[in-house]
Enzyme design. Structure first.
Site, PDB file in Angstrom:
ATOM      1  N   HIS A 175      76.880  25.462  40.806  1.00 19.91           N
ATOM      2  CA  HIS A 175      77.468  24.133  40.658  1.00 19.91           C
ATOM      3  C   HIS A 175      78.975  24.182  40.400  1.00 19.91           C
ATOM      4  O   HIS A 175      79.656  23.168  40.508  1.00 19.91           O
ATOM      5  CB  HIS A 175      76.756  23.336  39.559  1.00 19.91           C
ATOM      6  CG  HIS A 175      77.038  23.786  38.167  1.00 19.91           C
ATOM      7  ND1 HIS A 175      76.209  24.632  37.455  1.00 19.91           N
ATOM      8  CD2 HIS A 175      78.057  23.491  37.321  1.00 19.91           C
ATOM      9  CE1 HIS A 175      76.697  24.837  36.257  1.00 19.91           C
ATOM     10  NE2 HIS A 175      77.826  24.148  36.142  1.00 19.91           N
ATOM     11  N   ASP A 205      70.974  27.887  40.938  1.00 13.36           N
ATOM     12  CA  ASP A 205      72.274  27.682  40.302  1.00 13.36           C
ATOM     13  C   ASP A 205      73.012  28.992  40.058  1.00 13.36           C
ATOM     14  O   ASP A 205      73.531  29.247  38.969  1.00 13.36           O
ATOM     15  CB  ASP A 205      72.145  26.895  38.992  1.00 13.36           C
ATOM     16  CG  ASP A 205      73.498  26.356  38.516  1.00 13.36           C
ATOM     17  OD1 ASP A 205      74.404  26.193  39.365  1.00 13.36           O
ATOM     18  OD2 ASP A 205      73.665  26.121  37.304  1.00 13.36           O
ATOM     19  N   GLY A 249      82.827  24.698  30.740  1.00 13.43           N
ATOM     20  CA  GLY A 249      83.684  25.848  31.022  1.00 13.43           C
ATOM     21  C   GLY A 249      82.948  27.165  30.911  1.00 13.43           C
ATOM     22  O   GLY A 249      83.382  28.176  31.466  1.00 13.43           O
ATOM     23  N   ASN A 250      81.802  27.164  30.186  1.00 11.67           N
ATOM     24  CA  ASN A 250      80.983  28.374  30.085  1.00 11.67           C
ATOM     25  C   ASN A 250      80.137  28.609  31.329  1.00 11.67           C
ATOM     26  O   ASN A 250      79.645  29.725  31.554  1.00 11.67           O
ATOM     27  CB  ASN A 250      80.050  28.309  28.875  1.00 11.67           C
ATOM     28  CG  ASN A 250      80.683  28.758  27.586  1.00 11.67           C
ATOM     29  OD1 ASN A 250      80.762  28.008  26.627  1.00 11.67           O
ATOM     30  ND2 ASN A 250      81.137  30.008  27.560  1.00 11.67           N
ATOM     31  N   SER A 251      79.939  27.546  32.133  1.00  8.26           N
ATOM     32  CA  SER A 251      79.054  27.660  33.295  1.00  8.26           C
ATOM     33  C   SER A 251      79.452  28.825  34.188  1.00  8.26           C
ATOM     34  O   SER A 251      80.612  28.982  34.554  1.00  8.26           O
ATOM     35  CB  SER A 251      79.097  26.369  34.103  1.00  8.26           C
ATOM     36  OG  SER A 251      78.518  25.302  33.403  1.00  8.26           O
ATOM     37  N   GLY A 284      74.026  17.358  47.622  1.00  8.56           N
ATOM     38  CA  GLY A 284      73.452  16.049  47.895  1.00  8.56           C
ATOM     39  C   GLY A 284      72.323  15.689  46.960  1.00  8.56           C
ATOM     40  O   GLY A 284      72.087  16.355  45.956  1.00  8.56           O
ATOM     41  N   VAL A 285      71.620  14.620  47.320  1.00  9.18           N
ATOM     42  CA  VAL A 285      70.542  14.066  46.505  1.00  9.18           C
ATOM     43  C   VAL A 285      69.295  13.949  47.360  1.00  9.18           C
ATOM     44  O   VAL A 285      69.356  13.476  48.508  1.00  9.18           O
ATOM     45  CB  VAL A 285      70.926  12.681  45.945  1.00  9.18           C
ATOM     46  CG1 VAL A 285      69.772  12.073  45.165  1.00  9.18           C
ATOM     47  CG2 VAL A 285      72.167  12.786  45.067  1.00  9.18           C
TER      48      VAL A 285
END
Length: 378
Positions: free
Chosen positions: A112, A142, A217-219, A272-273
């Protein structure tokens, strides 16, 4: 009226005893204490035999110095729709974390963070920025893999560990850039191992739950075991306040390696969704489900296909959507199905294509089904 204090015989005679130093202990007392020492030593030896040798862990400061050079900041630029659609698109910066895993410049991060980024750069401990591009990505897991376009002279990649060896209660550390504060360390434990259901790249999806502090920010940053090995890639938090509340999640290193290094999950550059049930009816889909495109990264395979992103913000029920983009119905002849049941099959199909093979997409555009096709990029 207070009763006179009653005393026991011991209390009345204790004043007549003479206090002696330890060297005046009787022989019987010394023998009893020696027996206690011997019994205690035997019991201690038995416990050590049962538990095995005690492993000395390196201090956190030493661990941090050892692994910190492998931790990076991931900076991105991507286009986004403004609050006023007539104002057009605007470019916004993004920030995440990542970890260098190879000497040739491969970096693991969260999908992401980079999935729809137009530009990606990796910042090392010395503050220098190096351009990079996405080579593999799975939004379902992810996780994403970046390749540096040029590499520093000296690199210190981290080792990938065996996340299957982690037990609930094991201590871990997370290093990343919460709120842009680079190379910040937080300490916690493995709170749980969660089987998320579904399949990614031919195997089960698993997340590691932790109480180590995780914030924006950790992602994409690494979760290390106490040997300095990467055992997870930080993904998300569970929160009601918007900040960290003691429940964070990382994708296990086993899943990340399978998705990115073994299966080499194909990066589409699209986000998208999933439309199904009531939303599928609202959009008048010709099938039970479809994928409403929200954003497309510049130069990505989706962009080369000509897939159109959404441009008009709207709220339908509780869903915040961008309307006006394509609705993908099928990829490579594999239809989008409810609950995303076919998404892993589509990902596997795209990943197995060789450079030059044809990528085909059927999409609903302006009420008509269009067919898009390109050769898979090298």
């Amino acid at each position: 009226m207070r009763r006179p204090r009653r005393t026991s015989p011991c209390a009345t005679t204790i004043s007549s005893f003479t206090l002696r130093s330890p060297r005046h202990r009787s022989r019987r007392m010394v023998v009893r204490q020696r027996r206690r020492v011997v019994v205690g030593a035997v019991r201690g030896a038995a416990l050590l035999a049962l538990w095995g040798p005690v492993q000395a862990q390196q201090p956190l400061s030493e661990l941090f110095r050892k692994v910190s050079p492998s931790v990076v900041l991931v900076r991105t630029l991507e286009r986004s729709v403004t609050a006023d659609p007539q104002a057009g698109l605007t470019t916004i910066p993004g920030l995440g974390s990542g970890v260098l895993i190879s000497a040739d410049g491969k970096v693991m991060t969260a999908a992401h963070v980079v999935q729809t980024a137009d530009r990606v750069a990796v910042q090392f401990l010395d503050g220098k920025l190096y351009p990079a591009h996405v080579v593999a990505s799975s939004t379902r897991a992810d996780v994403a893999l970046l390749q540096l376009d040029r590499t520093p002279i000296a690199l210190s990649p981290a080792r990938l560990g065996d996340s299957d060896k982690l037990d609930v209660g094991d201590q871990i550390v997370v290093i990343g850039a919460p709120y842009g504060l680079g190379h910040s360390l937080t300490v916690g434990h493995v709170s749980g191992r969660l089987a998320m259901g579904g399949v990614v790249s031919g195997g089960p999806m698993e997340m590691l739950q932790t109480d180590a502090s995780i914030n924006m920010g950790n992602s994409g940053g690494p979760m290390f075991n106490m040997d300095g090995e990467v055992v997870g890639i930080v993904s998300r938090i569970l929160t009601q306040s918007g900040g960290f509340e003691g429940v964070g999640f990382a994708v296990s290193a086993k899943v990340a390696q399978r998705v990115l290094l073994t299966a080499k999950a194909f990066w589409t550059g699209v986000d998208g969704v999933l439309l199904q049930d009531t939303l599928a009816q609202i959009f008048n889909l010709p099938q039970p489900a479809g994928f409403l495109v929200q954003q497309v990264a510049t130069g990505s395979p989706a962009a080369l296909l000509g897939i159109r992103a959404g441009t008009w913000p709207a709220k339908i029920g509780t869903e915040q959507l961008l309307l006006g983009g394509d609705i993908v119905l099928a990829v490579g002849g594999i239809a989008i199905t409810p609950n995303g049941a076919s998404l892993d099959q589509i990902q596997s199909h795209l990943s197995q294509l060789r450079p030059g093979d044809s990528i085909t997409v059927n999409a609903l555009r302006g009420g008509k089904v269009v067919r898009l096709s390109i050769a898979k990029p090298r």
